[in-house]
Scaffold this motif. Structure first.
Motif, mmCIF file in Angstrom:
data_model
loop_
_atom_site.group_PDB
_atom_site.id
_atom_site.type_symbol
_atom_site.label_atom_id
_atom_site.label_comp_id
_atom_site.label_asym_id
_atom_site.label_seq_id
_atom_site.Cartn_x
_atom_site.Cartn_y
_atom_site.Cartn_z
ATOM 1 N N ALA A 66 -13.319 7.750 65.779
ATOM 2 C CA ALA A 66 -14.002 8.492 66.843
ATOM 3 C C ALA A 66 -15.301 7.770 67.256
ATOM 4 O O ALA A 66 -15.368 6.563 67.325
ATOM 5 C CB ALA A 66 -14.262 9.931 66.405
ATOM 6 N N GLY A 67 -16.352 8.546 67.557
ATOM 7 C CA GLY A 67 -17.615 7.977 68.008
ATOM 8 C C GLY A 67 -17.660 7.806 69.517
ATOM 9 O O GLY A 67 -16.649 7.497 70.158
ATOM 10 N N VAL A 68 -18.855 8.008 70.092
ATOM 11 C CA VAL A 68 -19.056 7.898 71.537
ATOM 12 C C VAL A 68 -20.350 7.143 71.811
ATOM 13 O O VAL A 68 -21.198 7.002 70.931
ATOM 14 C CB VAL A 68 -19.096 9.298 72.207
ATOM 15 N N ALA A 69 -20.503 6.684 73.049
ATOM 16 C CA ALA A 69 -21.694 5.919 73.414
ATOM 17 C C ALA A 69 -21.985 6.091 74.893
ATOM 18 O O ALA A 69 -21.098 6.411 75.687
ATOM 19 C CB ALA A 69 -21.510 4.440 73.082
ATOM 20 N N ILE A 70 -23.250 5.854 75.256
ATOM 21 C CA ILE A 70 -23.670 5.832 76.655
ATOM 22 C C ILE A 70 -24.531 4.593 76.885
ATOM 23 O O ILE A 70 -25.457 4.312 76.114
ATOM 24 C CB ILE A 70 -24.460 7.100 77.036
ATOM 25 N N TYR A 71 -24.209 3.848 77.941
ATOM 26 C CA TYR A 71 -25.020 2.732 78.424
ATOM 27 C C TYR A 71 -25.561 3.141 79.789
ATOM 28 O O TYR A 71 -24.802 3.612 80.643
ATOM 29 C CB TYR A 71 -24.167 1.478 78.583
ATOM 30 N N CYS A 72 -26.843 2.963 80.029
ATOM 31 C CA CYS A 72 -27.399 3.382 81.311
ATOM 32 C C CYS A 72 -28.521 2.445 81.750
ATOM 33 O O CYS A 72 -29.299 1.948 80.929
ATOM 34 C CB CYS A 72 -27.877 4.825 81.263
ATOM 35 N N LYS A 73 -28.611 2.232 83.067
ATOM 36 C CA LYS A 73 -29.646 1.384 83.640
ATOM 37 C C LYS A 73 -31.008 2.078 83.568
ATOM 38 O O LYS A 73 -32.004 1.481 83.184
ATOM 39 C CB LYS A 73 -29.301 1.061 85.088
ATOM 40 N N GLY A 74 -31.048 3.335 83.985
ATOM 41 C CA GLY A 74 -32.301 4.072 83.959
ATOM 42 C C GLY A 74 -32.578 4.661 82.586
ATOM 43 O O GLY A 74 -31.651 4.931 81.821
ATOM 44 N N MET A 75 -33.843 4.866 82.293
ATOM 45 C CA MET A 75 -34.227 5.482 81.026
ATOM 46 C C MET A 75 -34.015 6.995 81.101
ATOM 47 O O MET A 75 -34.574 7.665 81.961
ATOM 48 C CB MET A 75 -35.693 5.189 80.715
ATOM 49 N N CYS A 77 -19.929 5.521 80.073
ATOM 50 C CA CYS A 77 -19.632 6.410 78.947
ATOM 51 C C CYS A 77 -18.424 5.859 78.198
ATOM 52 O O CYS A 77 -17.356 5.688 78.797
ATOM 53 C CB CYS A 77 -19.326 7.823 79.440
ATOM 54 N N LEU A 78 -18.594 5.594 76.905
ATOM 55 C CA LEU A 78 -17.511 5.070 76.084
ATOM 56 C C LEU A 78 -17.086 6.105 75.064
ATOM 57 O O LEU A 78 -17.910 6.866 74.553
ATOM 58 C CB LEU A 78 -17.952 3.792 75.362
ATOM 59 N N GLN A 79 -15.790 6.086 74.751
ATOM 60 C CA GLN A 79 -15.245 6.985 73.732
ATOM 61 C C GLN A 79 -14.444 6.176 72.716
ATOM 62 O O GLN A 79 -13.943 5.108 73.016
ATOM 63 C CB GLN A 79 -14.332 8.044 74.357
ATOM 64 N N ASP A 80 -14.330 6.755 71.515
ATOM 65 C CA ASP A 80 -13.545 6.172 70.431
ATOM 66 C C ASP A 80 -14.047 4.768 70.089
ATOM 67 O O ASP A 80 -13.282 3.818 69.987
ATOM 68 C CB ASP A 80 -12.055 6.123 70.797
ATOM 69 N N ILE A 81 -15.353 4.664 69.838
ATOM 70 C CA ILE A 81 -15.945 3.354 69.549
ATOM 71 C C ILE A 81 -15.578 2.862 68.149
ATOM 72 O O ILE A 81 -15.621 1.666 67.879
ATOM 73 C CB ILE A 81 -17.468 3.367 69.746
ATOM 74 N N GLN A 82 -15.269 3.774 67.235
ATOM 75 C CA GLN A 82 -14.749 3.433 65.906
ATOM 76 C C GLN A 82 -15.652 2.463 65.150
ATOM 77 O O GLN A 82 -15.189 1.454 64.604
ATOM 78 C CB GLN A 82 -13.340 2.836 66.024
ATOM 79 N N VAL A 83 -16.944 2.771 65.093
ATOM 80 C CA VAL A 83 -17.849 1.833 64.436
ATOM 81 C C VAL A 83 -19.140 2.538 64.027
ATOM 82 O O VAL A 83 -19.549 3.527 64.638
ATOM 83 C CB VAL A 83 -18.175 0.658 65.393
ATOM 84 N N ASP A 84 -19.746 2.033 62.983
ATOM 85 C CA ASP A 84 -21.096 2.417 62.603
ATOM 86 C C ASP A 84 -22.061 1.582 63.432
ATOM 87 O O ASP A 84 -21.993 0.345 63.428
ATOM 88 C CB ASP A 84 -21.302 2.149 61.103
#
Length: 258
Positions: free
Chosen positions: A67-76, A32-39
């Motif tokens: 701001a902006g957030v993201a999730i990377y995950c192995k499973g779908m 889980c990432l926070q503050d990605i600051q990107v389109d």
């Protein structure tokens, strides 16, 4: 299940500092990432999409460079949800959630406050109230949750350096500490890291200058917050300080969850 959370303070900067190479070596299940600051549309380099990970972003609609957030995950995931239903969150890209078979995992970002700008602190308080209301509603659901992210509040004196002085600063104000302890006390959520690590000076953030990092003068502003039934499934936790990818450090938690 290994879950990593990190406030990257700009995903492009973190990538330049080697974050994604490190992330892949950690072999996490969810990041889980926070503050990605990107389109998201500007992320053309393959480094942002490492093989073996499903990747999901939620950008700020007001200004994609904040701001902006993201999730990377192995499973779908079974589903992806964005927002919590109030403007300070949904328009600014401050929450994304992935639903899996046995648990839902969210990435959240509380705004910075200010000792000098009243409007910034009020904005932070509005988000905090909205997040608390969301957590109240979540307790009624028949699912287990892990909320990963930056609260921008240190919970107790052992979670911040120079705690007595910092009681006058945003991030350790009495009102802010009352809010976060209501989450863990009245609402009965679990501070996953503190469940397995009671030591002091376990900071996840340092001011962006070398002196604070070297002297370890910072605060524990980042959390993994779980629903009560996950309490006994927390196996371990650590703050990674081997490399600096941002002014925050990765929080790594292990859960006995398939």
């Amino acid at each position: 299940m290994k879950v990593i959370s990190l406030n990257v303070n700009g995903i492009k900067q973190a990538a330049e500092r080697g974050f994604f190479d490190w992330m892949v070596r950690q072999n996490p299940d969810v990041v889980c990432l926070q503050d990605i600051q990107v389109d998201e549309r500007s992320l053309n380099d393959s480094v942002f999409f490492p093989p073996g990970f499903n990747t999901y972003f939620f950008d700020s609609m007001e200004d994609p460079n904040t701001a902006g957030v993201a999730i990377y995950c192995k499973g779908m995931p079974k589903a992806i949800m964005t927002g919590m239903g109030f403007p300070e969150c949904d328009f600014e890209g401050r929450y994304i959630q992935a639903d899996f078979e046995n648990v839902s995992i969210g990435s959240f970002l509380t705004p910075h406050g200010s000792n000098h700008e009243t409007t910034l602190q009020e904005h932070k308080y509005r988000f905090m109230e909205g997040l608390k209301n969301h957590l109240i509603k979540t307790r009624r659901k028949r699912r287990e949750f892990i909320f990963c992210g930056t609260a921008n509040v240190a919970r107790s004196p052992i979670d911040v350096s120079s705690w007595f002085v910092n009681q006058r600063n945003s991030g350790f104000l009495p009102e802010e500490r009352k809010w976060i302890n209501e989450i863990f006390n009245e609402l009965e959520y679990i501070d996953a890291f503190r469940q397995v690590n009671k030591q002091d000076k376990q900071y996840t953030w340092w001011p962006d200058y070398e002196r604070a990092w070297k002297l370890d003068e910072g605060g524990r502003l980042d959390y993994q917050i779980t629903t009560p039934k996950l309490k006994h499934l927390i196996q371990g936790g650590s703050v990674y300080k081997g490399q600096r990818f941002a002014d925050h450090a990765p929080l790594i938690m292990e859960y006995n969850i398939d």
